[in-house]
Design a protein around this motif. Structure first.
Motif, PDB file in Angstrom:
ATOM      1  N   ALA A 173       0.822  -1.208   0.000  1.00  0.00           N
ATOM      2  CA  ALA A 173       0.000   0.000   0.000  1.00  0.00           C
ATOM      3  C   ALA A 173       0.857   1.260   0.000  1.00  0.00           C
ATOM      4  CB  ALA A 173      -0.922  -0.005   1.221  1.00  0.00           C
ATOM      5  N   LEU A 174       2.001   1.209   0.678  1.00  0.00           N
ATOM      6  CA  LEU A 174       2.888   2.368   0.718  1.00  0.00           C
ATOM      7  C   LEU A 174       3.411   2.754  -0.654  1.00  0.00           C
ATOM      8  CD1 LEU A 174       5.130   1.851   3.895  1.00  0.00           C
ATOM      9  CD2 LEU A 174       3.689   3.828   3.409  1.00  0.00           C
ATOM     10  N   ASP A 175       3.560   1.762  -1.527  1.00  0.00           N
ATOM     11  CA  ASP A 175       4.197   2.000  -2.815  1.00  0.00           C
ATOM     12  C   ASP A 175       3.506   3.104  -3.612  1.00  0.00           C
ATOM     13  OD1 ASP A 175       6.274   0.870  -4.810  1.00  0.00           O
ATOM     14  OD2 ASP A 175       4.425   0.931  -5.994  1.00  0.00           O
ATOM     15  N   GLY A 176       2.173   3.114  -3.580  1.00  0.00           N
ATOM     16  CA  GLY A 176       1.447   4.099  -4.366  1.00  0.00           C
ATOM     17  C   GLY A 176       1.715   5.535  -3.932  1.00  0.00           C
ATOM     18  N   THR A 177       1.760   5.766  -2.614  1.00  0.00           N
ATOM     19  CA  THR A 177       1.934   7.130  -2.122  1.00  0.00           C
ATOM     20  C   THR A 177       3.397   7.544  -2.102  1.00  0.00           C
ATOM     21  OG1 THR A 177       1.848   6.204   0.120  1.00  0.00           O
ATOM     22  CG2 THR A 177      -0.168   7.181  -0.744  1.00  0.00           C
ATOM     23  N   ILE A 178       4.298   6.581  -1.881  1.00  0.00           N
ATOM     24  CA  ILE A 178       5.718   6.905  -1.855  1.00  0.00           C
ATOM     25  C   ILE A 178       6.200   7.340  -3.238  1.00  0.00           C
ATOM     26  CG2 ILE A 178       8.025   5.882  -1.682  1.00  0.00           C
ATOM     27  CD1 ILE A 178       7.136   4.358   0.719  1.00  0.00           C
ATOM     28  N   VAL A 179       5.776   6.618  -4.268  1.00  0.00           N
ATOM     29  CA  VAL A 179       6.258   6.882  -5.622  1.00  0.00           C
ATOM     30  C   VAL A 179       5.889   8.291  -6.074  1.00  0.00           C
ATOM     31  CG1 VAL A 179       6.026   6.206  -8.050  1.00  0.00           C
ATOM     32  CG2 VAL A 179       6.313   4.462  -6.289  1.00  0.00           C
ATOM     33  N   GLY A 180       4.714   8.775  -5.654  1.00  0.00           N
ATOM     34  CA  GLY A 180       4.280  10.109  -6.064  1.00  0.00           C
ATOM     35  C   GLY A 180       5.274  11.197  -5.680  1.00  0.00           C
ATOM     36  N   THR A 181       5.911  11.050  -4.528  1.00  0.00           N
ATOM     37  CA  THR A 181       6.864  12.071  -4.081  1.00  0.00           C
ATOM     38  C   THR A 181       8.146  12.056  -4.901  1.00  0.00           C
ATOM     39  OG1 THR A 181       7.841  10.564  -2.442  1.00  0.00           O
ATOM     40  CG2 THR A 181       5.987  11.913  -1.730  1.00  0.00           C
ATOM     41  N   ALA A 182       8.423  10.933  -5.561  1.00  0.00           N
ATOM     42  CA  ALA A 182       9.668  10.817  -6.330  1.00  0.00           C
ATOM     43  C   ALA A 182       9.523  11.299  -7.763  1.00  0.00           C
ATOM     44  CB  ALA A 182      10.140   9.355  -6.325  1.00  0.00           C
ATOM     45  N   MET A 183       8.308  11.545  -8.223  1.00  0.00           N
ATOM     46  CA  MET A 183       8.095  11.860  -9.632  1.00  0.00           C
ATOM     47  C   MET A 183       8.858  13.101 -10.114  1.00  0.00           C
ATOM     48  SD  MET A 183       4.172  10.812 -10.525  1.00  0.00           S
ATOM     49  CE  MET A 183       3.664   9.083 -10.491  1.00  0.00           C
ATOM     50  N   PRO A 184       8.891  14.200  -9.341  1.00  0.00           N
ATOM     51  CA  PRO A 184       9.662  15.356  -9.821  1.00  0.00           C
ATOM     52  C   PRO A 184      11.145  15.026 -10.048  1.00  0.00           C
ATOM     53  CG  PRO A 184       8.182  16.012  -8.056  1.00  0.00           C
ATOM     54  CD  PRO A 184       8.146  14.518  -8.113  1.00  0.00           C
ATOM     55  N   ARG A 185      11.736  14.236  -9.160  1.00  0.00           N
ATOM     56  CA  ARG A 185      13.142  13.856  -9.315  1.00  0.00           C
ATOM     57  C   ARG A 185      13.325  12.938 -10.530  1.00  0.00           C
ATOM     58  NH1 ARG A 185      16.060  14.491  -4.426  1.00  0.00           N
ATOM     59  NH2 ARG A 185      15.215  16.369  -3.438  1.00  0.00           N
ATOM     60  N   ILE A 186      12.360  12.043 -10.731  1.00  0.00           N
ATOM     61  CA  ILE A 186      12.439  11.123 -11.873  1.00  0.00           C
ATOM     62  C   ILE A 186      12.402  11.911 -13.189  1.00  0.00           C
ATOM     63  CG2 ILE A 186      11.251   9.263 -13.100  1.00  0.00           C
ATOM     64  CD1 ILE A 186      10.271   8.269 -10.354  1.00  0.00           C
ATOM     65  N   VAL A 187      11.465  12.844 -13.276  1.00  0.00           N
ATOM     66  CA  VAL A 187      11.347  13.667 -14.488  1.00  0.00           C
ATOM     67  C   VAL A 187      12.596  14.523 -14.660  1.00  0.00           C
ATOM     68  CG1 VAL A 187      10.049  15.524 -15.586  1.00  0.00           C
ATOM     69  CG2 VAL A 187       8.835  13.664 -14.443  1.00  0.00           C
ATOM     70  N   GLY A 188      13.136  15.008 -13.543  1.00  0.00           N
ATOM     71  CA  GLY A 188      14.344  15.811 -13.627  1.00  0.00           C
ATOM     72  C   GLY A 188      15.522  15.033 -14.182  1.00  0.00           C
ATOM     73  N   GLU A 189      15.597  13.738 -13.896  1.00  0.00           N
ATOM     74  CA  GLU A 189      16.704  12.910 -14.379  1.00  0.00           C
ATOM     75  C   GLU A 189      16.454  12.366 -15.776  1.00  0.00           C
ATOM     76  OE1 GLU A 189      18.937   8.728 -13.144  1.00  0.00           O
ATOM     77  OE2 GLU A 189      18.186  10.078 -11.579  1.00  0.00           O
ATOM     78  N   TRP A 227      15.938   8.736  -5.508  1.00  0.00           N
ATOM     79  CA  TRP A 227      14.590   8.298  -5.859  1.00  0.00           C
ATOM     80  C   TRP A 227      14.530   6.802  -6.130  1.00  0.00           C
ATOM     81  CZ3 TRP A 227      13.680   5.725 -10.332  1.00  0.00           C
ATOM     82  CH2 TRP A 227      14.536   5.917 -11.418  1.00  0.00           C
ATOM     83  N   ARG A 228      15.644   6.205  -6.535  1.00  0.00           N
ATOM     84  CA  ARG A 228      15.642   4.767  -6.826  1.00  0.00           C
ATOM     85  C   ARG A 228      15.372   3.937  -5.575  1.00  0.00           C
ATOM     86  NH1 ARG A 228      17.675   3.973 -12.011  1.00  0.00           N
ATOM     87  NH2 ARG A 228      18.670   5.828 -12.897  1.00  0.00           N
ATOM     88  N   TRP A 229      15.706   4.467  -4.402  1.00  0.00           N
ATOM     89  CA  TRP A 229      15.466   3.740  -3.159  1.00  0.00           C
ATOM     90  C   TRP A 229      13.982   3.697  -2.789  1.00  0.00           C
ATOM     91  CZ3 TRP A 229      18.425   0.513  -0.506  1.00  0.00           C
ATOM     92  CH2 TRP A 229      19.790   0.481  -0.828  1.00  0.00           C
ATOM     93  N   VAL A 230      13.165   4.508  -3.427  1.00  0.00           N
ATOM     94  CA  VAL A 230      11.719   4.381  -3.268  1.00  0.00           C
ATOM     95  C   VAL A 230      11.263   2.986  -3.710  1.00  0.00           C
ATOM     96  CG1 VAL A 230       9.524   5.168  -4.236  1.00  0.00           C
ATOM     97  CG2 VAL A 230      11.187   6.828  -3.434  1.00  0.00           C
ATOM     98  N   PHE A 231      11.957   2.438  -4.703  1.00  0.00           N
ATOM     99  CA  PHE A 231      11.658   1.085  -5.183  1.00  0.00           C
ATOM    100  C   PHE A 231      12.508   0.033  -4.486  1.00  0.00           C
ATOM    101  CE2 PHE A 231      10.680   3.973  -8.755  1.00  0.00           C
ATOM    102  CZ  PHE A 231       9.340   3.664  -8.916  1.00  0.00           C
ATOM    103  N   TYR A 232      13.777   0.329  -4.239  1.00  0.00           N
ATOM    104  CA  TYR A 232      14.662  -0.656  -3.605  1.00  0.00           C
ATOM    105  C   TYR A 232      14.218  -1.010  -2.192  1.00  0.00           C
ATOM    106  CZ  TYR A 232      18.081   0.071  -7.374  1.00  0.00           C
ATOM    107  OH  TYR A 232      18.714   0.132  -8.592  1.00  0.00           O
ATOM    108  N   ILE A 233      13.542  -0.074  -1.508  1.00  0.00           N
ATOM    109  CA  ILE A 233      13.113  -0.335  -0.131  1.00  0.00           C
ATOM    110  C   ILE A 233      12.139  -1.518  -0.062  1.00  0.00           C
ATOM    111  CG2 ILE A 233      11.099   1.195  -0.120  1.00  0.00           C
ATOM    112  CD1 ILE A 233      13.683   0.849   2.707  1.00  0.00           C
ATOM    113  N   ASN A 234      11.493  -1.818  -1.200  1.00  0.00           N
ATOM    114  CA  ASN A 234      10.556  -2.945  -1.225  1.00  0.00           C
ATOM    115  C   ASN A 234      11.255  -4.299  -1.139  1.00  0.00           C
ATOM    116  OD1 ASN A 234       8.294  -1.281  -1.542  1.00  0.00           O
ATOM    117  ND2 ASN A 234       8.480  -1.265  -3.765  1.00  0.00           N
ATOM    118  N   LEU A 235      12.535  -4.352  -1.493  1.00  0.00           N
ATOM    119  CA  LEU A 235      13.216  -5.646  -1.585  1.00  0.00           C
ATOM    120  C   LEU A 235      13.380  -6.342  -0.241  1.00  0.00           C
ATOM    121  CD1 LEU A 235      13.694  -4.447  -4.443  1.00  0.00           C
ATOM    122  CD2 LEU A 235      15.960  -5.478  -4.385  1.00  0.00           C
ATOM    123  N   PRO A 236      14.044  -5.727   0.759  1.00  0.00           N
ATOM    124  CA  PRO A 236      14.193  -6.442   2.032  1.00  0.00           C
ATOM    125  C   PRO A 236      12.870  -6.710   2.737  1.00  0.00           C
ATOM    126  CG  PRO A 236      14.928  -4.159   2.238  1.00  0.00           C
ATOM    127  CD  PRO A 236      14.712  -4.410   0.789  1.00  0.00           C
TER     128      PRO A 236
END
Length: 550
Positions: free
Chosen positions: A38-54, A177-186
């Protein structure tokens, strides 16, 4: 039809009854999986500006959400049916592994296209995970116990919405921003280990018959419908060949799906379920609630930004009080239902939601953040009373053999309702705003000096194509601070008046959908929350189901 041999085991789903030895371990795994999913949906939204910037690709940014939404929605009923056919553990663990693997791929993405594709894959895992927790709760507990635990899991989902932006912001600022996704692994690997150990295998003998034609036609139909609703009126005109083509494809595919399901031996979504009053009524309530809820509350941050005058980042915090009351109500709903029953609690919750929408429709130029937040708290209270018992009522009304299908159907129709609501009320918002802005703002724009011709053209275009973007870009405190005072004096009252009037209409229509849902609750039968253990076969409920009288 394609068939495969089922794997037999000495353990059965019945082993996951209340006396299961590893129940505490299993619940821990379920809670962890639910929280990080459930966290994934709200966490990813905060990373979008950085993703677009890169990566760039601002025009593709919406697909980061759309790709996940499409795949997660369409896979829900498929996951529920497969859980009934080949067992909970294999389906749940498969979903977790897909989600974990896709998260790793998202973190390693090198461009926007790759990230969008991997987000779609991640959505498949998420769409499998979300209904499975409620299905397993249905296996583990008696009816009265389910009420409590489904309220707890509903609260976990609400909690993720509250803490997600903060957690995401911290990750993006402190790491990458990549750790928004990597945090799901452990976290995901821990959930896989716990669930694999604690959840028994499903014993089955014989062949599993997969409804491949049904799966294909359902996927094509639902994806086409969601794409048409998502892009219609925004990226393409409603009467454009693209949108009309998508609607035609959706209709043809869904009609074919119904015809196939009528003949299939193991249909993904049995058509006969729609002849059952309990199934249609409860899912109808969930659909209508989602139409009003998701279609209307998405505009509250816009109101807070444009009228109250808080920043775009801070406007999202106005939703926090609503989520807090929803969490509290979800937790107490399991106890409350024992006293007043399913139908009365559902009706009470829908009425409270209607009151919340009624108050939202009164917001105006003088509304404060505190007052708006109090209205949202009322709305959250009603939501918390209704959402957990939608699934519970379905589980109590059908035999064990249908548990996966009916549980996943509840989430499926709510997700469809949310998309439908955002589309319908978004279209209402844009149309009302375009009419008002054309009448009142266009004459002002035409009087702008020649040196402001570029701005004049931009405003004229946005009035007719995307009024919401016009409000967001011009009414924020940051934007107003950069504009000439004379321009603000002429422009601001017109924009705010149009925004308030448009939102009043949106909240009123949202209220109508919620009231329709409240009326529909009156047709729900007398559903009793039982104290008996779940059974694999329930002859009485099977007979009711076959006659459509349940």
């Amino acid at each position: 039809m394609e068939t495969i041999q089922k794997t037999a085991s000495d353990d059965t789903i019945e082993a996951s009854a209340p006396e299961l030895k590893n129940r505490g371990l299993l619940l821990t795994g379920l809670i962890i999986a639910m929280l990080f999913g459930a966290l994934d949906g709200t966490i990813v939204g905060t990373a979008m500006p950085r993703i677009v910037g890169e990566f760039g690709g601002l025009g593709l940014m919406a697909w980061l959400t759309t790709a996940y939404m499409l795949t997660s929605t369409v896979v829900v009923p498929i996951a529920g049916k497969l859980a009934d056919l080949i067992g909970r553990r294999v389906i749940y663990v498969t979903g977790l592994i897909i989600f974990i693997g896709a998260s790793a791929l998202c973190g390693m993405s090198q461009n926007m296209t790759e990230l969008i594709l991997f987000r779609g894959l991640q959505g498949i895992g998420g769409g499998i995970m979300m209904p499975m927790a409620m299905i397993i709760i249905g296996d583990l507990f008696t009816g009265k116990q389910r009420a409590k635990w489904q309220g707890v899991f509903g609260a976990i989902f609400g909690l993720s919405t509250v803490i997600g932006p903060q957690v995401g912001g911290w990750i993006v600022d402190s790491l990458n921003w990549r750790w928004v996704f990597y945090i799901n692994l452990p976290v995901g690997i821990l959930a896989v280990i716990l669930i694999s150990i604690a959840l028994p295998k499903h014993k089955a003998v014989g062949n599993v018959k997969f409804d491949i034609p049904g799966i294909v036609t359902m996927i094509v139909g639902v994806v086409s419908l969601l794409l048409a609703l998502t892009f219609g009126g925004k990226d393409y005109a409603w009467l454009s060949w693209q949108i009309i083509g998508l609607f035609v494809l959706a209709i043809v595919s869904l009609v074919s799906f119904v015809m196939i399901e009528n003949r299939a031996q193991e249909p993904i979504l049995p058509v006969r379920l729609f002849k059952n009053r309990t199934f249609t009524t409860i899912n109808g309530v969930g659909f209508l609630m989602a139409v009003g809820m998701f279609g209307a509350i998405m505009f509250v941050p816009l109101f807070m930004q444009g009228i109250v005058g808080i920043s775009a980042s801070a406007s999202g915090t106005v939703m926090t009080p609503m989520m807090i009351t929803m969490i509290v109500a979800s937790i107490i709903s399991g106890q409350f239902i024992q006293k007043i029953g399913v139908r009365k609690q559902m009706l009470l919750g829908m009425i409270i939601m209607a009151v919340g929408f009624l108050f939202l429709g009164t917001m105006g130029m003088t509304t404060t953040k505190l007052l708006a937040s109090s209205y949202m708290m009322i709305l959250g209270l009603g939501m918390g009373l209704v959402m957990p018992i939608l699934t519970l009522a379905l589980q109590e009304s059908f035999p064990k053999s249908e548990l996966g299908v009916v549980t996943s159907s509840s989430q499926f129709f709510r997700q469809i309702g949310g998309t439908f609501g955002m589309t319908i009320l978004g279209a209402v918002m844009n149309h009302k705003s375009s009419v008002l802005l054309e009448q009142n703002l266009t004459p002002v724009v035409k009087q702008l000096p020649a040196e402001a011709s570029e701005l004049s053209n931009q405003l004229t275009n946005m009035i007719h194509t995307n009024p919401q973007a016009l409000y967001s870009s011009l009414l924020s405190p940051e934007a107003l601070a950069k504009m000439p005072k004379e321009f603000v004096q002429h422009l601001l009252p017109i924009l705010k008046d149009a925004l308030v009037s448009s939102l009043h209409l949106v909240f009123t229509i949202g209220l109508v959908f919620v009231l329709l849902g409240a009326v529909l609750t009156l047709f729900i039968g007398n559903i009793k929350v039982s104290d008996r253990k779940p059974k694999k076969d329930d002859a009485e409920k099977d007979a009711e189901l076959s006659t459509g009288l349940a």
